[in-house]
Design a protein around this motif. Structure first.
Motif, PDB file in Angstrom:
ATOM      1  N   PHE A 207      18.430 -11.353  10.306  1.00 33.85           N
ATOM      2  CA  PHE A 207      19.346 -10.595  11.179  1.00 33.85           C
ATOM      3  C   PHE A 207      20.586 -11.430  11.466  1.00 33.85           C
ATOM      4  N   ARG A 208      21.741 -10.839  11.281  1.00 37.19           N
ATOM      5  CA  ARG A 208      22.984 -11.537  11.641  1.00 37.19           C
ATOM      6  C   ARG A 208      23.913 -10.535  12.304  1.00 37.19           C
ATOM      7  N   ASN A 209      24.467 -10.933  13.427  1.00 39.71           N
ATOM      8  CA  ASN A 209      25.350 -10.030  14.157  1.00 39.71           C
ATOM      9  C   ASN A 209      26.750 -10.093  13.536  1.00 39.71           C
ATOM     10  N   GLU A 210      26.852  -9.629  12.294  1.00 37.33           N
ATOM     11  CA  GLU A 210      28.104  -9.701  11.541  1.00 37.33           C
ATOM     12  C   GLU A 210      29.226  -9.017  12.311  1.00 37.33           C
ATOM     13  N   ILE A 211      30.398  -9.629  12.325  1.00 38.51           N
ATOM     14  CA  ILE A 211      31.526  -9.052  13.070  1.00 38.51           C
ATOM     15  C   ILE A 211      31.970  -7.734  12.435  1.00 38.51           C
ATOM     16  N   THR A 217      25.728  -1.577   1.885  1.00 40.27           N
ATOM     17  CA  THR A 217      24.706  -2.507   2.388  1.00 40.27           C
ATOM     18  C   THR A 217      25.080  -3.965   2.170  1.00 40.27           C
ATOM     19  N   PHE A 218      26.230  -4.214   1.535  1.00 40.23           N
ATOM     20  CA  PHE A 218      26.553  -5.593   1.138  1.00 40.23           C
ATOM     21  C   PHE A 218      26.535  -6.547   2.334  1.00 40.23           C
ATOM     22  N   ARG A 219      27.206  -6.149   3.401  1.00 39.99           N
ATOM     23  CA  ARG A 219      27.186  -6.985   4.609  1.00 39.99           C
ATOM     24  C   ARG A 219      26.565  -6.169   5.727  1.00 39.99           C
ATOM     25  N   SER A 220      25.303  -6.382   5.978  1.00 34.78           N
ATOM     26  CA  SER A 220      24.570  -5.631   6.991  1.00 34.78           C
ATOM     27  C   SER A 220      24.191  -6.570   8.128  1.00 34.78           C
ATOM     28  N   ARG A 221      23.676  -5.984   9.199  1.00 36.85           N
ATOM     29  CA  ARG A 221      23.223  -6.826  10.323  1.00 36.85           C
ATOM     30  C   ARG A 221      21.721  -7.102  10.236  1.00 36.85           C
ATOM     31  N   GLU A 222      21.033  -6.248   9.501  1.00 34.85           N
ATOM     32  CA  GLU A 222      19.611  -6.487   9.221  1.00 34.85           C
ATOM     33  C   GLU A 222      19.456  -6.390   7.713  1.00 34.85           C
ATOM     34  N   PHE A 223      18.865  -7.398   7.100  1.00 38.26           N
ATOM     35  CA  PHE A 223      18.734  -7.389   5.640  1.00 38.26           C
ATOM     36  C   PHE A 223      17.531  -8.227   5.248  1.00 38.26           C
ATOM     37  N   GLU A 224      17.215  -8.186   3.952  1.00 38.93           N
ATOM     38  CA  GLU A 224      16.062  -8.962   3.482  1.00 38.93           C
ATOM     39  C   GLU A 224      16.509 -10.069   2.553  1.00 38.93           C
ATOM     40  N   GLN A 225      15.811 -11.190   2.678  1.00 44.96           N
ATOM     41  CA  GLN A 225      16.075 -12.324   1.797  1.00 44.96           C
ATOM     42  C   GLN A 225      14.791 -12.696   1.066  1.00 44.96           C
ATOM     43  N   ALA A 226      14.940 -13.236  -0.123  1.00 46.99           N
ATOM     44  CA  ALA A 226      13.808 -13.866  -0.820  1.00 46.99           C
ATOM     45  C   ALA A 226      14.230 -15.308  -1.030  1.00 46.99           C
ATOM     46  N   GLN A 291      31.428 -11.099  -5.630  1.00 43.88           N
ATOM     47  CA  GLN A 291      30.805 -11.435  -4.350  1.00 43.88           C
ATOM     48  C   GLN A 291      29.449 -12.073  -4.572  1.00 43.88           C
ATOM     49  N   GLU A 292      29.079 -12.903  -3.608  1.00 45.33           N
ATOM     50  CA  GLU A 292      27.795 -13.629  -3.697  1.00 45.33           C
ATOM     51  C   GLU A 292      26.590 -12.705  -3.557  1.00 45.33           C
ATOM     52  N   ILE A 293      25.613 -12.876  -4.466  1.00 43.35           N
ATOM     53  CA  ILE A 293      24.325 -12.207  -4.247  1.00 43.35           C
ATOM     54  C   ILE A 293      23.211 -13.229  -3.998  1.00 43.35           C
ATOM     55  N   GLU A 294      23.448 -14.478  -4.431  1.00 38.34           N
ATOM     56  CA  GLU A 294      22.439 -15.519  -4.216  1.00 38.34           C
ATOM     57  C   GLU A 294      23.130 -16.860  -4.035  1.00 38.34           C
ATOM     58  N   THR A 333      16.796 -21.738  -3.159  1.00 42.83           N
ATOM     59  CA  THR A 333      17.412 -20.565  -3.803  1.00 42.83           C
ATOM     60  C   THR A 333      17.222 -19.406  -2.827  1.00 42.83           C
ATOM     61  N   SER A 334      18.316 -18.762  -2.459  1.00 40.17           N
ATOM     62  CA  SER A 334      18.259 -17.739  -1.415  1.00 40.17           C
ATOM     63  C   SER A 334      18.970 -16.483  -1.896  1.00 40.17           C
ATOM     64  N   VAL A 335      18.174 -15.466  -2.209  1.00 38.74           N
ATOM     65  CA  VAL A 335      18.782 -14.243  -2.758  1.00 38.74           C
ATOM     66  C   VAL A 335      18.640 -13.100  -1.758  1.00 38.74           C
ATOM     67  N   GLY A 336      19.696 -12.314  -1.629  1.00 38.83           N
ATOM     68  CA  GLY A 336      19.651 -11.127  -0.777  1.00 38.83           C
ATOM     69  C   GLY A 336      19.034  -9.982  -1.571  1.00 38.83           C
ATOM     70  N   ILE A 337      17.954  -9.421  -1.006  1.00 40.81           N
ATOM     71  CA  ILE A 337      17.297  -8.301  -1.699  1.00 40.81           C
ATOM     72  C   ILE A 337      18.211  -7.071  -1.664  1.00 40.81           C
ATOM     73  N   ASP A 338      18.823  -6.825  -0.512  1.00 39.28           N
ATOM     74  CA  ASP A 338      19.683  -5.630  -0.405  1.00 39.28           C
ATOM     75  C   ASP A 338      20.921  -5.769  -1.278  1.00 39.28           C
ATOM     76  N   ARG A 339      21.513  -6.970  -1.283  1.00 36.75           N
ATOM     77  CA  ARG A 339      22.703  -7.169  -2.135  1.00 36.75           C
ATOM     78  C   ARG A 339      22.344  -7.046  -3.610  1.00 36.75           C
ATOM     79  N   THR A 340      21.149  -7.524  -3.978  1.00 32.73           N
ATOM     80  CA  THR A 340      20.767  -7.411  -5.395  1.00 32.73           C
ATOM     81  C   THR A 340      20.479  -5.952  -5.744  1.00 32.73           C
TER      82      THR A 340
HETATM   83  P1  ATP Z   1      28.251 -14.586   3.073  1.00 31.84           P
HETATM   84  O1  ATP Z   1      29.153 -15.776   2.808  1.00 31.84           O
HETATM   85  O2  ATP Z   1      28.488 -13.435   2.133  1.00 31.84           O
HETATM   86  O3  ATP Z   1      28.191 -14.193   4.515  1.00 31.84           O
HETATM   87  P2  ATP Z   1      26.178 -16.499   3.166  1.00 31.84           P
HETATM   88  O4  ATP Z   1      26.715 -17.573   2.280  1.00 31.84           O
HETATM   89  O5  ATP Z   1      26.255 -16.657   4.637  1.00 31.84           O
HETATM   90  O6  ATP Z   1      26.787 -15.079   2.725  1.00 31.84           O
HETATM   91  P3  ATP Z   1      23.462 -17.221   2.844  1.00 31.84           P
HETATM   92  O7  ATP Z   1      23.309 -17.707   4.224  1.00 31.84           O
HETATM   93  O8  ATP Z   1      23.546 -18.231   1.729  1.00 31.84           O
HETATM   94  O9  ATP Z   1      24.684 -16.217   2.747  1.00 31.84           O
HETATM   95  O10 ATP Z   1      22.290 -16.191   2.569  1.00 31.84           O
HETATM   96  C1  ATP Z   1      21.673 -16.051   1.308  1.00 31.84           C
HETATM   97  C2  ATP Z   1      21.783 -14.631   0.800  1.00 31.84           C
HETATM   98  O11 ATP Z   1      21.417 -13.699   1.822  1.00 31.84           O
HETATM   99  C3  ATP Z   1      23.170 -14.238   0.379  1.00 31.84           C
HETATM  100  O12 ATP Z   1      23.443 -14.656  -0.946  1.00 31.84           O
HETATM  101  C4  ATP Z   1      23.108 -12.731   0.477  1.00 31.84           C
HETATM  102  O13 ATP Z   1      22.575 -12.160  -0.703  1.00 31.84           O
HETATM  103  C5  ATP Z   1      22.156 -12.498   1.631  1.00 31.84           C
HETATM  104  N1  ATP Z   1      22.934 -12.157   2.832  1.00 31.84           N
HETATM  105  C6  ATP Z   1      23.529 -13.015   3.681  1.00 31.84           C
HETATM  106  N2  ATP Z   1      24.154 -12.354   4.673  1.00 31.84           N
HETATM  107  C7  ATP Z   1      23.947 -11.036   4.429  1.00 31.84           C
HETATM  108  C8  ATP Z   1      24.356  -9.837   5.088  1.00 31.84           C
HETATM  109  N3  ATP Z   1      25.055  -9.854   6.214  1.00 31.84           N
HETATM  110  N4  ATP Z   1      23.957  -8.647   4.563  1.00 31.84           N
HETATM  111  C9  ATP Z   1      23.227  -8.596   3.432  1.00 31.84           C
HETATM  112  N5  ATP Z   1      22.821  -9.698   2.766  1.00 31.84           N
HETATM  113  C10 ATP Z   1      23.170 -10.908   3.251  1.00 31.84           C
END
Ligand code: ATP
Length: 466
Positions: A207-211, A217-226, A291-294, A333-340
């Motif tokens: 969970f991140r309180n993104e501004i 779904t690319f930048r969400s406030r609730e998302f999944e990571q692997a 854009q970053e996915i992992e 290695t930190s991948v966003g499930i939703d971004r992928t």
């Molecule tokens: P960004 O710079 O895009 O905010 P980040 O570098 O902070 O991402 P990490 O902390 O490295 O991201 O998190 C690992 C992965 O988690 C990211 O590569 C991304 O796939 C996913 N992730 C991070 N923040 C979000 C978000 N707000 N919504 C969806 N996925 C996210």
């Protein structure tokens, strides 16, 4: 100052992929995100959470097709990163950790973005993304915003635990899944009897309180990571960092993402997070840019040393031969499930001209991750009974959808849009020759296959190759 990204060539992998299937018909890739967003809502992949209340910014729900795609992606990651490896253990930890965790990790102090307010339109923006703010709707005579000075805004979401509302009951929803991997490191190592080097993997919500949540779904406030945290001796950090960056790029390519839309971008020293010695992002070329996915990070011994310090527990290990006592270095290695998932959907989306002004929209998802693998479509409702028998048999092995209503062409199109790689049609000849028609989503070729051979035909086609 933004540096031009350094792109690391992966010639061997790329060459293999460049020769992969090229569409034969006139085909358009996804250009406007709106087209994908509308398909996702229409077909029940992904739509706004709490939609009937007008949605809630930064939160998304996955419908029947979306959850299958997401689960297939998670299962693929788990299989590849955890199950297939004797040197990786999996865990599943609580979303809420002891608040000291986030002091130790540096999140309370550092996990923030620069925030500015516009005094005119009252909207908030990230100071490092102002070029995307657009004109201010509230300023007459000029469309410039009237920004305040930037201040730091912490991205962690807070909650209260228990009945009292004092400071002691305050807790955070985790901002990343990895911190509990570090705090559980000793327990997992000892209970699994793993020796350095080894890794611990976890999939879960963050969970991140993104501004400014944006880009679907690319930048969400609730998302999944692997996330995988791989623990090694400090002298081996470069070797493992190099190993994991190759391995993770290969993963995305194996998922079916177009190799020319993937690249690896190394962070400059000025970009590195407080805990990071080196970082490389796997980036995908979305319609809104690279854009970053992992992220692949060399976290050094930052986390283990901080958690040792804050908890008072020694998280070091002793080398059985040399008796050296040390804190392992962590390669993450930190991948966003939703971004992928989003990258997979963008990549798979195509519109094809079929001639005579007819077009079809399809999702060319790899059959191993497609939500539905096989659709069983009897040509007529009268053939429902034997078609249902095939459906029941196939359901034991594949994710199957059954549809007997309407024109067969329209039913094919619906499956194309859902990304279903194979349609099995039971027709009036089937009772006579014991064969069904299998239609391939991408080529639209049709083949007659004997019913007993169906599962053998479909099985390898619905798996990842070697
Ligand atoms: P960004 O710079 O895009 O905010 P980040 O570098 O902070 O991402 P990490 O902390 O490295 O991201 O998190 C690992 C992965 O988690 C990211 O590569 C991304 O796939 C996913 N992730 C991070 N923040 C979000 C978000 N707000 N919504 C969806 N996925 C996210």
């Amino acid at each position: 100052m933004t540096r031009p990204p350094r792109v690391i060539g992966e010639a061997d992998i790329l060459a293999r992929l460049m020769s992969s299937v090229a569409p034969t018909r006139d085909s358009r890739r996804l250009e406007r995100m709106e087209d994908l967003v509308s398909l996702c809502a229409r077909r029940g992949f992904i739509f706004p959470s709490s939609e009937i209340y007008g949605g809630i910014n930064g939160f998304w729900d996955y419908g029947p097709l979306g959850v299958e795609l997401k689960n297939n992606l998670k299962a693929t990651w788990w299989q590849r990163v955890v199950r297939e490896r004797p040197d990786v253990e999996g865990i599943d930890t609580a979303i809420i950790a002891h608040p000291r965790t986030w002091e130790a990790s540096g999140h309370v102090e550092h996990f923030s973005d620069p925030l500015v307010d516009c005094r005119a339109c009252k909207k908030r923006f990230r100071a490092d993304q102002l070029d995307e703010a657009g004109p201010c709707p509230s300023r007459e005579g000029t469309s410039d915003h009237d920004f305040t000075e930037a201040r730091q805004f912490n991205l962690m979401l807070q909650t209260q635990i228990g009945a009292s509302e004092d400071a002691a009951s305050m807790a955070y929803l985790r901002a990343e899944t990895c911190q509990s991997i570090f705090s559980d490191f000793k327990r997992v190592r000892e209970s699994s009897r793993q020796k350095i080097p080894f890794g611990i993997g976890q999939i879960g919500k963050a969970f991140r309180n993104e501004i400014n949540p944006r880009n679907f779904t690319f930048r969400s406030r609730e998302f999944e990571q692997a996330e995988l945290e791989f623990f090694c001796h400090p002298s081996e950090r470069e070797r493992w960092f190099d190993y994991w960056r190759r391995e993770r790029l290969r993963f995305h390519i194996d998922l079916g993402l177009d190799a020319s839309s993937l690249r690896m971008r190394e962070h400059g020293k000025d970009e590195l997070a407080h805990y990071c010695n080196a970082a490389i992002d796997v980036e995908y070329l979305f319609p809104f840019g690279w854009q970053e996915i992992e992220g692949i990070h060399d976290r050094g011994d930052w986390d283990l040393s901080r958690h040792s310090e804050f908890s008072g527990k020694d998280l070091g290990v002793t080398d059985p031969q040399s008796k050296e006592h040390y804190l392992p270095t962590v390669i993450e290695t930190s991948v966003g499930i939703d971004r992928t998932c989003l990258a997979l959907l963008c990549d798979a989306y195509a519109e094809e001209d079929l001639g005579d002004g007819e077009t079809r929209t399809l999702l060319r998802l790899h059959p191993a991750i497609a939500p539905i693998q096989v659709a069983v479509l009897p040509l007529s409702k009268k053939l429902a009974e034997p078609a249902r028998a095939i459906e029941a048999e196939l359901r034991r092995r594949f994710n199957v959808f059954y549809d007997e209503a309407g024109n067969i062409g329209r039913r094919y199109r619906r499956q194309d849009e859902a990304g279903t790689p194979f349609c099995v049609t039971y027709d009036f000849d089937t009772a006579r020759d014991g064969k069904v028609t299998v239609r391939d989503r991408d080529s639209m070729d049709q083949e007659r296959i004997g019913i007993p051979e169906l599962a053998i035909y479909l099985g390898p086609r619905c798996e990842f190759g070697e």
